[in-house]
Design an enzyme around this catalytic site. Sequence first.
Site, short mmCIF file in Angstrom:
data_model
loop_
_atom_site.label_atom_id
_atom_site.label_comp_id
_atom_site.label_asym_id
_atom_site.label_seq_id
_atom_site.Cartn_x
_atom_site.Cartn_y
_atom_site.Cartn_z
N GLU B 283 -4.98 -4.17 -2.55
CA GLU B 283 -4.74 -3.19 -1.32
C GLU B 283 -5.15 -1.65 -1.56
OE1 GLU B 283 -1.30 -4.62 0.67
OE2 GLU B 283 -1.06 -3.03 1.94
N GLU B 286 -8.73 -1.78 -1.19
CA GLU B 286 -9.34 -1.66 0.40
C GLU B 286 -8.77 -0.47 1.21
OE1 GLU B 286 -6.52 -4.64 2.34
OE2 GLU B 286 -7.84 -5.09 3.69
N CYS B 303 2.43 -7.70 3.79
CA CYS B 303 3.35 -8.58 2.89
C CYS B 303 4.23 -9.39 3.70
CB CYS B 303 3.97 -7.60 1.78
SG CYS B 303 2.81 -6.47 1.34
N SER B 323 -4.03 -5.07 6.59
CA SER B 323 -4.67 -5.40 5.09
C SER B 323 -5.08 -6.77 5.25
CB SER B 323 -3.56 -5.10 4.13
OG SER B 323 -4.06 -5.50 2.99
N LYS B 362 9.11 -16.66 5.05
CA LYS B 362 8.29 -16.83 4.12
C LYS B 362 7.98 -18.38 4.26
CE LYS B 362 7.28 -13.16 1.99
NZ LYS B 362 5.78 -12.51 1.92
N GLU B 365 5.30 -18.71 6.62
CA GLU B 365 3.95 -18.05 6.37
C GLU B 365 3.43 -19.38 5.25
OE1 GLU B 365 2.82 -14.23 3.99
OE2 GLU B 365 4.06 -15.09 2.84
N GLU B 370 -3.98 -21.70 7.09
CA GLU B 370 -5.17 -20.99 6.44
C GLU B 370 -4.68 -21.07 4.84
OE1 GLU B 370 -3.42 -19.96 9.16
OE2 GLU B 370 -3.27 -17.75 9.25
N CYS B 507 12.85 -6.30 2.05
CA CYS B 507 13.25 -7.53 1.78
C CYS B 507 14.55 -7.77 1.34
CB CYS B 507 12.32 -8.15 0.73
SG CYS B 507 10.48 -8.14 1.59
S1 SF4 Z 1 12.49 -10.30 3.86
FE1 SF4 Z 1 12.32 -9.80 5.86
S2 SF4 Z 1 11.03 -7.65 5.34
FE2 SF4 Z 1 10.88 -9.00 3.62
S3 SF4 Z 1 8.93 -10.20 4.05
FE3 SF4 Z 1 10.75 -11.46 4.89
S4 SF4 Z 1 10.83 -10.85 7.23
FE4 SF4 Z 1 9.55 -9.44 6.02
#
Ligand code: SF4
Lengths: 168, 599
Positions: B283, B286, B303, B323, B362, B365, B370, B507
């Site tokens: 990053e 970049e 992130c 990013s 997450k 994600e 992809e 987080c």
């Molecule tokens: S814990 Fe909250 S701030 Fe951290 S990546 Fe997950 S959604 Fe985003």
Amino acid sequence: MIAPAEPSVEAEPMLKVREILDRHDHRASRLVPILQAVQESYRYLPAEVLTYVAQELDVPAARVFGVATFYAHFAIVPKGKHVIRLCDGTACHVKASMPILDAIRSRLGLSEQQATTPDMLFTVETVACLGACGLAPVVVVDEAVHGQMTPEGAVELVERLMAQEAST
Amino acid sequence: MKTTVTANTIQIDGRAVPVNGERNLLELIRKSGIELPTFCYHSDLSVYGACRLCLVDIQGRGIQGACSTPAEAGLVVRTQTEELRDIRRIAVELLLANHDQQCPTCPKSASCRLQGIARQLGIRHVRFRPVHAPEPLDESSVSLVRDPNKCVLCGDCVRFCGEIQGIGAIDFAYRGHEAAVLPAFGKGLGEGECVNCGQCAALCPTGALSPRPETNDVWRALHDATKTVVVQVAPAVRVALGEAFGMMPGTDTSGRLVAALKRLGAARVYDTAFSADLTVLEETHEFLERKASGERLPLFTSCCPAWVKFAEQFAPDLLPNLSTCKSPQQMLGALCKDTLPAELGLAREQVVMVSVMPCTAKKFEAKRPEFKVGGNPDVDHVITTQELAHMIEEAGLQFDELEPESFDLPMGFKTGAGVIFGNSGGVSEAVLRHASEVVAGHPVPVSELCMTRGEEGMRFASVEIGDVVLKLAVVYGLRQARTLVNRIRNGELAVDLVEVMACPGGCVGGAGQPVTADGQARRQRTRSLYEVDKRLDLHKSQDNHYVRESYRRHLGDIGGPRAHQVLHTHYASRRCASEGCAAHATCPQVALRSEEPAI
Ligand code: SF4
Ligand code: SF4
Ligand code: FES
């Protein structure tokens, strides 16, 4: 018999809605009158139209849905060409409105779960007090108020409409 | 006991309590040491006044809600009377009558506030019968499960999503006894604008909203002899896991956490902070490239998957500025799946990557199309800190008695820069620790680069390195992010780098963390991550020799073609003109999105 024109959203993508939004300056504070106008032109509030309204007003779609479902006046499923409202307020209830409802429903093959006939001609609803308690029990067909109803009288009203539809 | 009411006090149950700018009477009562039970009051949200549990008797005014009464000096207040006790009990009984009462099997069983309050008020019997037929669960989201049968309509979730995240993915619909909290058009939570941050579930006092568990999948993989389970653990997890076992918030449990995972059967335990170091190198590269060319600035971090989905929905015009780096979770997943099968002589499918995250987004994600190769995901399962705690509990491990172990090498080795990713401002600081050295041509002391730390939801900093000035913005909470984006869009604000995290404090405040009544817990976790950074030998990602080694052996040059293939990604707008859009049927966006997890 002509089926009532199903509001087609795709045919004229959001043209009517855009016109309504313009009339209200795209103001989020005008959400209720906007929904009223949408309902007037589509006879109900189609989900895709509400999505579009939400996006244009920059209001979350869930909020628009919340408002649309809060007021009894708004419908989120299409209603039939003729809307029959039966009052089930206290006065009408006491004066035996339920047998009337049963009679209308059974004549049209409807139930609590299915409020609209498959040919989209009739919708039967109950409302809580129309404010015409002196005339109890009351049935409103489209805009016309019919007081001191009986199950037989209500079925007759329905049959008259059915005949009228069959001849057009 | 003195019962005088002086100029700036309120009398609460016969004691004079000084008024000191409290937001409302409820705050004052709590400050005086009386924990009135409530569902709908949350100090970061607007006052809603729906649960009616905070009722108190105010002399001359009768019974009033304490949450919606200003703390005016001179009031004479009683919190316990026979009448109040009755009203509170009826309110809770009515809630219980509207609730399915399937408590032993509820995911929130251990942390449920409805159970807690029923216990506090000594409710032994519910006089009212439920009127609702059971409704099906909403399992459309890969991050959360919505159980409408457990909702008590406190509206905490609705207000968080609207007021703090600026999304409004759920709201009240219908009314009277039909009233419900629903996504738009009664669709599933996974089908709308929800970005999976899970904060609604963290606030929900009951099990109506909860993280979608994946522990069964993980157990199955651990019990399958043909599979090798490789685990990664995010930075924020280690400073929160202990809370589930009665430890002080902020306790660094790294060693015991690794030991527990090994005992559960993990073959390798790696550290997401390692790939955070990797993220910093990519990053920064970049960032400095864009800074030199002046193109696609500011650079937005990527992130946080809740922020990424938010940007895809509400700021598609800014997607080129995001990013292209994958998040640390996905970088480690990609790297493991790229290198481990050959190293261990296994097929890709035999290596199961499990990540332990503070986060529900997450989960989403990891399931983005992809991030799959030949149908096999880079990260197979994502469990939250809470889910790991459950697994440890289920296995009967005595967490505090475990002999600490260390992360496996090479991907368990990290610098402090990778660890502070768990704090809001941490990504920026880590990037600065690298960028400053590249720009200056010599190391810059870490202590000079702490300007992005802080508690505020939106912060700005600027750093001068030689004749280069780097301007940074750090934001958490997506409504704030939207405000910032708008200011950037209309030219009010010029910055070079914007760090966005969805959750309060970053987080560490993720929705997968243990639920605590301790409002200070999050701050202690934050402090603890900075302490871990201090205790480590290295503090700059560029000094991580195992990361360097990865580049030599697998990834080629920083920012090079091979690195791009493994470590970078792309984004696509989720903004449909409308579902009535003429091109809907043929739209490539719609096609791409339709590949998304349908469960
Ligand atoms: S814990 Fe909250 S701030 Fe951290 S990546 Fe997950 S959604 Fe985003
Ligand atoms: S997970 Fe986040 S975005 Fe989704 S409904 Fe809950 S608060 Fe809103
Ligand atoms: S806290 Fe006051 S009504 Fe819920």
